[in-house]
Design an enzyme around this catalytic site. Structure first.
Site, PDB file in Angstrom:
ATOM      1  N   CYS A   2      27.131   3.007  20.948  1.00  0.00           N
ATOM      2  CA  CYS A   2      28.166   2.506  20.081  1.00  0.00           C
ATOM      3  C   CYS A   2      29.551   3.061  20.454  1.00  0.00           C
ATOM      4  O   CYS A   2      30.527   2.366  20.309  1.00  0.00           O
ATOM      5  CB  CYS A   2      27.766   2.892  18.672  1.00  0.00           C
ATOM      6  SG  CYS A   2      28.897   2.513  17.394  1.00  0.00           S
ATOM      7  N   ARG A  27      31.461   5.714  13.457  1.00  0.00           N
ATOM      8  CA  ARG A  27      30.923   4.401  13.820  1.00  0.00           C
ATOM      9  C   ARG A  27      29.421   4.315  13.595  1.00  0.00           C
ATOM     10  O   ARG A  27      28.862   3.222  13.586  1.00  0.00           O
ATOM     11  CB  ARG A  27      31.227   4.114  15.298  1.00  0.00           C
ATOM     12  CG  ARG A  27      32.699   3.982  15.599  1.00  0.00           C
ATOM     13  CD  ARG A  27      32.979   4.122  17.087  1.00  0.00           C
ATOM     14  NE  ARG A  27      32.434   3.045  17.861  1.00  0.00           N
ATOM     15  CZ  ARG A  27      33.146   2.030  18.347  1.00  0.00           C
ATOM     16  NH1 ARG A  27      34.437   1.954  18.100  1.00  0.00           N
ATOM     17  NH2 ARG A  27      32.576   1.087  19.067  1.00  0.00           N
ATOM     18  N   TRP A  77      23.661   3.768  19.477  1.00  0.00           N
ATOM     19  CA  TRP A  77      22.948   3.101  18.393  1.00  0.00           C
ATOM     20  C   TRP A  77      21.910   2.225  19.074  1.00  0.00           C
ATOM     21  O   TRP A  77      22.233   1.314  19.828  1.00  0.00           O
ATOM     22  CB  TRP A  77      23.928   2.278  17.563  1.00  0.00           C
ATOM     23  CG  TRP A  77      23.357   1.586  16.376  1.00  0.00           C
ATOM     24  CD1 TRP A  77      23.102   2.127  15.149  1.00  0.00           C
ATOM     25  CD2 TRP A  77      22.998   0.200  16.277  1.00  0.00           C
ATOM     26  NE1 TRP A  77      22.613   1.162  14.302  1.00  0.00           N
ATOM     27  CE2 TRP A  77      22.527  -0.025  14.962  1.00  0.00           C
ATOM     28  CE3 TRP A  77      23.022  -0.870  17.174  1.00  0.00           C
ATOM     29  CZ2 TRP A  77      22.103  -1.274  14.529  1.00  0.00           C
ATOM     30  CZ3 TRP A  77      22.602  -2.114  16.749  1.00  0.00           C
ATOM     31  CH2 TRP A  77      22.143  -2.306  15.428  1.00  0.00           C
ATOM     32  N   ASN A 103      28.230   0.365  26.676  1.00  0.00           N
ATOM     33  CA  ASN A 103      28.142  -0.398  25.438  1.00  0.00           C
ATOM     34  C   ASN A 103      27.907  -1.859  25.778  1.00  0.00           C
ATOM     35  O   ASN A 103      28.468  -2.371  26.747  1.00  0.00           O
ATOM     36  CB  ASN A 103      29.431  -0.291  24.616  1.00  0.00           C
ATOM     37  CG  ASN A 103      29.500   0.977  23.810  1.00  0.00           C
ATOM     38  OD1 ASN A 103      28.544   1.726  23.728  1.00  0.00           O
ATOM     39  ND2 ASN A 103      30.656   1.233  23.216  1.00  0.00           N
ATOM     40  N   GLY A 104      27.118  -2.539  24.957  1.00  0.00           N
ATOM     41  CA  GLY A 104      26.827  -3.937  25.183  1.00  0.00           C
ATOM     42  C   GLY A 104      25.346  -4.141  25.456  1.00  0.00           C
ATOM     43  O   GLY A 104      24.522  -3.251  25.200  1.00  0.00           O
ATOM     44  N   GLU A 478      26.712  -8.467  -2.616  1.00  0.00           N
ATOM     45  CA  GLU A 478      27.209  -7.209  -2.052  1.00  0.00           C
ATOM     46  C   GLU A 478      26.454  -6.010  -2.627  1.00  0.00           C
ATOM     47  O   GLU A 478      26.164  -5.042  -1.916  1.00  0.00           O
ATOM     48  CB  GLU A 478      28.723  -7.087  -2.313  1.00  0.00           C
ATOM     49  CG  GLU A 478      29.359  -5.797  -1.817  1.00  0.00           C
ATOM     50  CD  GLU A 478      29.242  -5.581  -0.313  1.00  0.00           C
ATOM     51  OE1 GLU A 478      29.517  -4.451   0.128  1.00  0.00           O
ATOM     52  OE2 GLU A 478      28.872  -6.531   0.418  1.00  0.00           O
ATOM     53  N   LYS A 482      24.333  -3.330  -0.346  1.00  0.00           N
ATOM     54  CA  LYS A 482      24.566  -1.879  -0.368  1.00  0.00           C
ATOM     55  C   LYS A 482      23.274  -1.125  -0.669  1.00  0.00           C
ATOM     56  O   LYS A 482      23.003  -0.076  -0.074  1.00  0.00           O
ATOM     57  CB  LYS A 482      25.628  -1.531  -1.419  1.00  0.00           C
ATOM     58  CG  LYS A 482      27.022  -1.821  -0.995  1.00  0.00           C
ATOM     59  CD  LYS A 482      27.451  -0.928   0.162  1.00  0.00           C
ATOM     60  CE  LYS A 482      28.572  -1.556   0.951  1.00  0.00           C
ATOM     61  NZ  LYS A 482      28.179  -2.684   1.796  1.00  0.00           N
ATOM     62  N   GLU A 485      21.139  -1.115   2.449  1.00  0.00           N
ATOM     63  CA  GLU A 485      21.708  -0.280   3.508  1.00  0.00           C
ATOM     64  C   GLU A 485      21.474   1.209   3.268  1.00  0.00           C
ATOM     65  O   GLU A 485      21.187   1.956   4.206  1.00  0.00           O
ATOM     66  CB  GLU A 485      23.214  -0.534   3.617  1.00  0.00           C
ATOM     67  CG  GLU A 485      23.582  -1.878   4.194  1.00  0.00           C
ATOM     68  CD  GLU A 485      25.076  -2.115   4.204  1.00  0.00           C
ATOM     69  OE1 GLU A 485      25.569  -2.712   5.155  1.00  0.00           O
ATOM     70  OE2 GLU A 485      25.757  -1.695   3.236  1.00  0.00           O
ATOM     71  N   HIS A 501      13.258 -20.993  -9.735  1.00  0.00           N
ATOM     72  CA  HIS A 501      12.868 -21.760  -8.552  1.00  0.00           C
ATOM     73  C   HIS A 501      12.169 -20.893  -7.508  1.00  0.00           C
ATOM     74  O   HIS A 501      12.165 -21.240  -6.326  1.00  0.00           O
ATOM     75  CB  HIS A 501      14.098 -22.439  -7.942  1.00  0.00           C
ATOM     76  CG  HIS A 501      14.731 -23.437  -8.851  1.00  0.00           C
ATOM     77  ND1 HIS A 501      14.117 -24.604  -9.227  1.00  0.00           N
ATOM     78  CD2 HIS A 501      15.936 -23.425  -9.502  1.00  0.00           C
ATOM     79  CE1 HIS A 501      14.902 -25.283 -10.039  1.00  0.00           C
ATOM     80  NE2 HIS A 501      16.011 -24.582 -10.237  1.00  0.00           N
ATOM     81  N   LYS A 589      28.935   1.386  12.342  1.00  0.00           N
ATOM     82  CA  LYS A 589      30.174   0.921  11.730  1.00  0.00           C
ATOM     83  C   LYS A 589      30.793  -0.226  12.528  1.00  0.00           C
ATOM     84  O   LYS A 589      31.362  -1.150  11.961  1.00  0.00           O
ATOM     85  CB  LYS A 589      31.162   2.085  11.647  1.00  0.00           C
ATOM     86  CG  LYS A 589      32.393   1.796  10.811  1.00  0.00           C
ATOM     87  CD  LYS A 589      32.049   1.735   9.358  1.00  0.00           C
ATOM     88  CE  LYS A 589      33.273   1.634   8.470  1.00  0.00           C
ATOM     89  NZ  LYS A 589      32.885   1.419   7.070  1.00  0.00           N
TER      90      LYS A 589
END
Length: 594
Positions: A2, A27, A77, A103-104, A478, A482, A485, A501, A589
Site C-alpha cells: 500500500c 493508509r 496490504w 504497488n499495484g 453507512e 462501519k 469494518e 420482502h 486507507k
C-alpha cells in the site's frame, strides 16, 4: 500495495525510510519492510508482519556491516499471498543484488513466474511483485544497467505498477509507474520516491509526479524517461501544508478524535463555501457546463456519500441521478447532458480511477476528493476538495461528513445557477446546513451517553440489521458498513419497507435492528414487525428513541447527525471486543488495486 518510500540520502537511508513508513501507517497495512545498502556491498533486508515500530527494533539491533545511504521501504496490504514475512516487501532477485517494492497488481504474474522458473529462477514468496525483481535480473545480465533493465522489463508486464528497484552493488535507485501513483522529490536531504507526499513533507518543499510509462532514476540530477526516451522532468508541484497530527501513536484513539472533530470540520466547510451556495458562485467557480442529470461514481463510504448527494439533486432540483459502483462501471451508459461526480477520499482509489479512465471523455467529470494533488484530481475536468484535513483512522468518519456537506452545497449552488431553485429557498436550506455543526455536537454528546449501554446488550450478537426510509437509507448503509469494518460482524442495511420482502427471515430473538428514525410514519409498522419476532430494536432519532437526538428532517443532507451514533456504535463495540479500531484487518486507507 500500500505504501512506498525510497531514498538516496545524504546520511543513513534507514532513518529516512523509517520516518516515511511511519507517515504512511495511516493508509493501513499488514506487513512492512525495508532494504538498505550496506558498506560491504550487500543488502540488509528487514521485514515484519507487525507494526513499523517492530521494524525499527530490527534495524536498531542490526549487528552487520554499517548501513548505507540508499534504500527502499514498503507497507503491504495483502492481495496475492497471505500475510507472512516471506510475502512482505521488499522482494529480491536470485543473487540478492536487486531489491524491489511494488504497488499495484501484475496481472500476468503467473505466466511470468512459470517462464522465469523454467530458466532457473527461484521464488521465495507467493507475491506477484516478486516477478519484477527476476525480470530485472534477466535484463541486467545483458545490459548491466539498472535503468535500462527497468525500461526493458516493464514491456513484459501487464497490469498496474509503481515499483522502485535498488541495486546494492551500485546504490542506484530506479522507479517506473503505470496506473499507480508515484512521485519523486529532491532537497538538501537527498532524493526520494514515495507513493504519498505525506511521507516526505519533513524534507521536501515540492515534488514531481510520474506519469504512465515514466521511468526515473534518483541521481544528483533526475534522469527521466518516458516510453524509453529521455525527456524533461514535469513541472514541480508545491507540497501541501504540513499535516499536523498525522503521526500515529500506539493508542487506539485516532478514530475517536476524528469523530469528535466532525462538528468543527463541518463548521470550517460552511465558513468556506456557505456564502457561495445560494448565489450560485460555488458552481460557477468550477467553470463547468450545466447538466441535466447527475452520475455519482464511488466506492464504499464515498458511495454512501454519493447516495446523499444524488438524493439532493432529485429532491430539490427534480433532476435524475444515477449511482454507479465504480468497480462495476464498465459498460454503463452515460447519456448526453450528464455530469459525473467521482468521489474518493484519497483520490487514488483504483476502481474509481479505472472507471474515469474508461468512461466517455466527451462527458464532463468532477472530482470530489480530500487530496487535491491526487491522481483523480489530475484526470478530471474540475476538482472540489472536501477539506476534511488529515484522517488517520482507516474507516472513514469525518471525510464522509465533509463529502456530504461539500457535495450537497455544490448541488444547491448548481440548482440556483440553473434556475431550478430560487436563491431564497437556497438561502433557507443553507441556514439548515449552518445548524449542522451544533447538531453534530449534540449528537456526539447524546451518543456517548447512550452507546455504552447498547453495546453491553448487543456485544454477543453475530449479526445486525440497519433500517431507514427515504433520506435516512444512506445513513443506515453507512452504519452497517462501519460495523462490518470495525467489529467483523455481519451487518446489512435495507430500506425499512424491504423487511417483508426477505430480510425479516433473519430476525429472531435478540437480533439487533438499528433504525434511523427520521420521522417517517411508516417506520412504526416496520418496527412492530421486528418486535413481533423478538428483535432488539435500537432507534436513533426522534423523541423517545434509544439514542434521542433531533434529526434535521428539513436538511438538504437528510439526517446527517445520525451518522455520529452509528460511528460510535461500531467504534465502541470494536474496542470492547479488543480490536484495533484505527487499523481494521484487511482494509487500507488508500485502495490502489482494482
Amino acid at each position: 500495495m500500500c505504501g512506498i518510500i525510497a531514498c538516496r540520502g545524504t546520511t543513513g537511508a534507514a532513518d529516512y525510510l523509517m520516518a516515511g513508513l511511519k507517515r504512511l501507517e495511516y493508509r493501513g497495512y499488514d506487513s512492512a519492510g525495508i532494504a538498505v545498502t550496506a558498506q560491504d556491498g550487500s543488502t540488509a533486508v528487514f521485514r515484519t508482519t507487525n507494526r513499523v515500530d517492530s521494524l525499527q527494533t530490527l534495524t536498531n539491533s542490526w549487528e552487520g556491516p554499517e548501513l548505507g545511504d540508499a534504500g527502499i521501504g514498503h507497507t503491504r496490504w495483502a492481495t496475492h499471498g497471505g500475510v507472512s514475512v516471506a510475502n512482505a516487501h521488499p522482494h529480491q532477485d536470485c543473487n540478492q543484488r536487486l531489491s524491489v517494492v511494488h504497488n499495484g497488481i501484475i496481472e500476468n504474474a503467473d505466466v511470468l513466474r512459470k517462464e522465469l522458473s523454467r530458466t532457473g529462477h527461484g521464488f521465495a514468496s507467493e507475491v506477484d511483485s516478486e516477478v519484477i525483481g527476476h525480470l530485472l535480473e534477466e535484463a541486467m545480465a545483458h545490459s548491466g544497467d539498472l535503468r535500462q533493465a527497468v525500461d526493458q522489463s516493464v514491456h513484459r508486464l501487464t497490469g498496474s505498477w509503481a515499483f522502485v528497484a535498488l541495486d546494492t552493488v551500485t546504490g542506484r535507485v530506479v522507479a517506473s509507474a503505470h496506473r499507480s501513483p508515484l512521485l519523486v522529490a529532491q532537497s538538501t536531504e537527498g532524493s526520494f520516491f514515495a507513493s504519498d507526499i505525506s511521507a516526505l513533507t519533513d524534507w521536501v518543499d515540492e515534488f514531481r509526479i510520474l506519469g504512465d510509462g515514466d521511468t526515473v532514476e534518483l541521481a544528483d540530477e533526475l534522469i527521466w524517461l518516458h516510453a524509453g526516451v529521455r525527456s524533461p522532468a514535469p513541472d514541480p508541484v508545491s507540497c501541501p501544508p504540513r499535516r499536523q497530527g498525522i503521526q500515529p501513536t500506539d493508542r487506539v484513539d485516532h478514530m475517536a478524535r476524528e469523530i469528535d472533530e466532525q462538528p468543527d470540520a463541518a463548521a470550517r466547510i460552511l465558513d468556506t463555501i456557505g456564502d457561495d451556495i445560494a448565489n450560485g458562485a460555488l458552481w460557477r467557480s468550477l467553470e463547468l457546463a450545466p447538466f441535466e442529470r447527475l452520475r455519482l461514481l464511488a466506492c464504499g463510504t464515498s458511495l454512501n456519500a454519493g447516495l446523499v448527494i444524488g438524493g439532493a439533486v432529485s429532491r430539490f432540483g427534480g433532476l435524475a441521478h444515477n449511482i454507479v459502483v465504480a468497480s462495476e462501471a464498465a459498460g454503463t451508459i452515460v447519456e448526453p447532458g450528464t455530469l459525473t461526480i467521482a468521489i474518493s477520499q484519497s483520490g487514488e482509489t483504483a476502481d474509481v480511477l479505472r472507471a474515469v479512465e474508461e468512461g466517455p471523455r466527451d462527458r464532463p467529470m468532477l472530482a470530489l476528493v480530500n487530496n487535491l494533488h491526487s491522481t483523480l484530481a489530475r484526470n478530471v475536468d474540475a476538482v472540489l476538495g472536501c477539506s476534511a484535513g488529515a484522517e488517520i483512522g482507516v474507516a472513514a468518519t469525518k471525510t464522509f461528513v465533509c463529502q456530504v456537506l461539500v457535495g450537497t452545497g455544490l448541488i444547491l449552488s448548481a440548482l440556483v445557477e440553473f434556475g431550478r431553485l430560487s436563491s431564497g429557498d437556497a438561502a433557507h436550506l443553507v441556514g439548515e446546513l449552518r445548524s449542522l455543526p451544533d447538531r453534530l455536537a449534540t449528537a456526539t454528546l447524546a451518543a456517548r451517553a447512550a452507546i455504552p449501554g447498547i453495546v453491553d446488550e448487543v456485544r454477543h450478537a453475530s449479526g445486525f440489521i440497519f433500517l431507514g426510509r427515504g433520506a435516512a437509507v444512506p445513513y443506515a448503509m453507512e452504519g452497517a458498513l462501519k460495523l462490518k469494518e470495525l467489529t467483523y460482524r455481519w451487518a446489512e442495511a435495507y430500506p425499512a419497507g424491504e423487511l417483508k420482502h426477505g430480510p425479516l427471515a433473519l430476525v429472531e430473538d435478540g437480533t439487533p435492528v438499528i433504525v434511523v428514525d427520521n420521522g417517517d410514519p411508516r417506520l412504526a409498522g416496520n418496527i412492530a414487525e421486528v418486535l413481533a419476532r423478538g428483535g432488539r430494536v435500537v432507534t436513533i432519532g426522534r423523541a423517545g428513541s434509544v439514542v434521542d437526538i433531533p434529526l434535521g428532517t428539513l436538511s438538504p443532507c437528510g439526517p446527517l447527525e445520525a451518522v455520529v451514533p452509528l460511528q460510535l456504535l461500531a467504534f465502541t463495540l470494536a474496542a470492547e471486543l479488543g480490536f484495533d479500531v484505527d487499523k481494521p484487518r484487511n482494509l487500507a486507507k488508500s485502495v490502489t488495486v482494482d
